[in-house]
Design a protein around this motif. Structure first.
Motif, PDB file in Angstrom:
ATOM      1  N   TYR A 165       0.745  -1.137  -0.059  1.00 59.99           N
ATOM      2  CA  TYR A 165       0.013   0.167  -0.137  1.00 59.99           C
ATOM      3  C   TYR A 165       0.863   1.218  -0.072  1.00 59.99           C
ATOM      4  O   TYR A 165       0.737   2.251  -0.710  1.00 59.99           O
ATOM      5  CB  TYR A 165      -0.862  -0.040   1.234  1.00 59.99           C
ATOM      6  N   ARG A 168       2.084   1.659  -3.420  1.00 63.40           N
ATOM      7  CA  ARG A 168       1.033   1.978  -4.412  1.00 63.40           C
ATOM      8  C   ARG A 168       0.959   3.586  -4.234  1.00 63.40           C
ATOM      9  O   ARG A 168       0.518   4.179  -5.183  1.00 63.40           O
ATOM     10  CB  ARG A 168      -0.108   1.030  -4.012  1.00 63.40           C
ATOM     11  N   LEU A 179      -6.755  -4.363  -6.594  1.00 65.89           N
ATOM     12  CA  LEU A 179      -5.688  -3.996  -5.509  1.00 65.89           C
ATOM     13  C   LEU A 179      -6.366  -3.521  -4.262  1.00 65.89           C
ATOM     14  O   LEU A 179      -6.270  -3.820  -3.376  1.00 65.89           O
ATOM     15  CB  LEU A 179      -4.779  -2.984  -6.128  1.00 65.89           C
ATOM     16  N   ILE A 180      -7.417  -2.609  -4.616  1.00 66.73           N
ATOM     17  CA  ILE A 180      -8.191  -2.072  -3.380  1.00 66.73           C
ATOM     18  C   ILE A 180      -8.872  -3.009  -2.632  1.00 66.73           C
ATOM     19  O   ILE A 180      -8.732  -3.263  -1.179  1.00 66.73           O
ATOM     20  CB  ILE A 180      -9.060  -0.772  -3.532  1.00 66.73           C
ATOM     21  N   SER A 183      -6.419  -5.485  -0.704  1.00 64.93           N
ATOM     22  CA  SER A 183      -5.813  -4.787   0.170  1.00 64.93           C
ATOM     23  C   SER A 183      -6.937  -4.727   1.510  1.00 64.93           C
ATOM     24  O   SER A 183      -6.371  -5.164   2.651  1.00 64.93           O
ATOM     25  CB  SER A 183      -5.543  -3.462  -0.292  1.00 64.93           C
ATOM     26  N   ILE A 184      -8.005  -4.228   1.169  1.00 64.60           N
ATOM     27  CA  ILE A 184      -9.092  -4.136   2.277  1.00 64.60           C
ATOM     28  C   ILE A 184      -9.470  -5.449   2.938  1.00 64.60           C
ATOM     29  O   ILE A 184      -9.581  -5.783   4.120  1.00 64.60           O
ATOM     30  CB  ILE A 184     -10.281  -3.246   1.790  1.00 64.60           C
ATOM     31  N   LYS A 187      -7.066  -7.641   5.036  1.00 61.13           N
ATOM     32  CA  LYS A 187      -7.105  -6.920   6.256  1.00 61.13           C
ATOM     33  C   LYS A 187      -8.155  -7.406   7.402  1.00 61.13           C
ATOM     34  O   LYS A 187      -8.064  -7.811   8.445  1.00 61.13           O
ATOM     35  CB  LYS A 187      -6.752  -5.652   6.403  1.00 61.13           C
ATOM     36  N   PHE A 207     -12.695   7.015  -2.527  1.00 58.69           N
ATOM     37  CA  PHE A 207     -11.483   6.454  -3.584  1.00 58.69           C
ATOM     38  C   PHE A 207     -12.332   6.108  -4.688  1.00 58.69           C
ATOM     39  O   PHE A 207     -11.796   6.189  -5.949  1.00 58.69           O
ATOM     40  CB  PHE A 207     -11.194   4.986  -2.743  1.00 58.69           C
TER      41      PHE A 207
HETATM   42  N1  URA Z   1      -7.873   1.239   1.762  1.00 61.93           N
HETATM   43  C1  URA Z   1      -7.053   0.294   1.931  1.00 61.93           C
HETATM   44  O1  URA Z   1      -6.881  -0.142   2.973  1.00 61.93           O
HETATM   45  N2  URA Z   1      -6.518  -0.137   0.766  1.00 61.93           N
HETATM   46  C2  URA Z   1      -6.542   0.351  -0.517  1.00 61.93           C
HETATM   47  O2  URA Z   1      -5.877  -0.204  -1.399  1.00 61.93           O
HETATM   48  C3  URA Z   1      -7.541   1.436  -0.401  1.00 61.93           C
HETATM   49  C4  URA Z   1      -8.062   1.992   0.463  1.00 61.93           C
END
Ligand code: URA
Length: 434
Positions: A165, A168, A179-180, A183-184, A187, A207
């Protein structure tokens, strides 16, 4: 396997195999793949995209790149929610206590604010004494005892995302749904809850600029969650104006308190009620949307949501007299009215501009090292749809800084006025689930 072959394969628009995706994630996390190759692959993904299988594999590989949280010591269904980042987004502070008051278990890890978006942890720390670092055992015990804990991230969850992140962010590769989404979701999945509600924002300051893009991101994330057997749902919410009236740390805590006392701004109450209802359905506490909404409304009316907020803050060491008597919170030295220079109807309030202005007044961080002024921020007086007369107050800027005239102008310019009446849309525009 060679990283350059993987980059070229994606550059040419081909699908990556599961083994190639896992090779990239593990190599990048441990350091054998350098930043320049990772950024080349990220850019190839921005242009070429990924299919469902590739996104699910990328998410799974990232989720397992570090520690995953085991919440099995907590009884009952563990619910969680995540917002893609809003301005004035104090949702967790009101929604968390409300769903916990209705019997759901919320074991939540939150983040700090950066740039134009605020973070729940900073807002919580505006109450003196608040401790956001609990041991695993304290965290589990607190959720078992009172149904809710909100803390900072423990351990090294998803180190792959931490690295990727940050990369990026400086290589123009944030804007990519695969990718978003990975990523989210990596987690959220690593954080261990049984259910996930995603609040996907669209509009300026989000976003996703359009409803269509937000829908695609939400569907992608819901599919990832469901394919990995977590009940994942999403709502699409409008960020074409800040959420509620308050932007800034203790200002937002005060608004969350008002909301739990039944005096919240209309859009915020609507979001909390709809999101709360979905979380109660996910927790199998409510059977229908209507029943869930009634339960949330009741927890506001009978004060049980506010009592749960007090329990949460007390359990984590805070001086709850601030919540009982919000007039105790520090107030900024300068409270400056921002006036309308013509008549009209508010058609849009640029959330990005308001978020950045709040940051410049002292309410947010430009870099992770900046210190926040807990009392600084903006309190809107006019929202989308409102009629405004020339000379009326649009908003108040709260700051302890001098020389903020250009910021006051930015707040003024964030307001778009139209000559014609503006049609109001509901804040929760769509609900996406299996
Ligand atoms: N929030 C995130 O945790 N990751 C992203 O890629 C965008 C927003």
């Amino acid at each position: 396997m060679r990283m350059v072959d993987i980059i070229e394969k994606k550059r040419d628009g081909n699908e990556l195999s599961d083994a190639e995706i896992r090779f990239f994630v593990s190599g990048y996390t441990e350091g054998s793949i350098p930043d320049y190759q990772a950024s080349a692959l990220a850019m190839a993904i921005v242009f070429r995209g990924m299919n469902k299988r590739e996104i699910a594999t990328l998410t799974d590989a990232m989720e397992h790149s570090g520690e995953t949280i085991d919440l099995s010591a907590i009884q009952g269904v563990k619910v969680d929610k995540h917002s893609t980042g809003g301005v004035g987004d104090k949702t967790s502070l009101a929604l968390g206590p409300l769903v916990a008051a209705c019997g759901a278990k919320l074991a939540k890890m939150s983040g700090r604010g950066l740039g134009h978006t605020g973070g729940t942890l900073d807002k919580m720390e505006s109450v003196p004494g608040m401790n956001i670092f609990l041991t695993d055992k304290q965290f589990e015990d607190q959720v078992n005892r009172i149904g809710i804990a909100i803390i900072g991230q423990t351990g090294e969850i998803v180190p792959a995302d931490k690295k990727l992140y940050a990369l990026r962010d400086v290589t123009g590769t944030v804007q990519s749904i695969p990718l978003i989404a990975s990523s989210i979701m990596s987690k959220k999945l690593a954080s261990g809850s049984d259910t996930i509600l995603l609040d996907v924002k669209f509009g300026t300051g989000a976003f996703m600029k359009t409803l269509e893009d937000a829908r695609e991101l939400a569907k992608t994330m819901v599919e990832i969650g469901d394919s990995l057997h977590r009940d994942t749902r999403a709502i699409l919410t409008d960020m074409n104006e800040p959420l509620g009236l308050a932007v800034g740390n203790n200002l937002e805590v005060k608004e969350a308190i008002d909301t739990l006392h039944g005096h919240g701004p209309k859009d915020f109450v609507e979001l909390v009620t709809k999101a709360g209802s979905i979380m109660l359905q996910q927790a199998k506490i409510a059977k229908t949307e209507e029943e869930g909404e009634r339960m949330i409304q009741k927890a506001i009316e009978d004060g049980s949501g506010f009592r749960k907020l007090l329990e949460l803050f007390q359990a984590q060491g805070a001086d709850i007299s601030y919540l009982e008597h919000p007039e105790k919170f520090p107030v900024s030295q300068y409270i400056v009215p921002i006036l309308a220079d013509r008549d009209g109807y508010v058609s849009r309030i640029d959330s990005l501009e308001i978020g950045l202005a709040s940051m410049k007044l002292g309410g947010g961080r430009a870099t992770m090292e900046d210190k926040i002024d807990m009392s600084a921020g903006i309190v809107l007086q006019k929202k989308v749809g409102d009629k405004v007369n020339r000379g009326e107050v649009l908003a108040y800027a709260h700051t302890n800084k001098v020389g903020c005239e250009s910021v006051f102008q930015e707040i003024h310019d964030a307001y778009n006025l139209s000559e014609n009446e503006v049609k109001m849309e509901p804040i929760v525009r769509e609900y996406i689930h299996k």
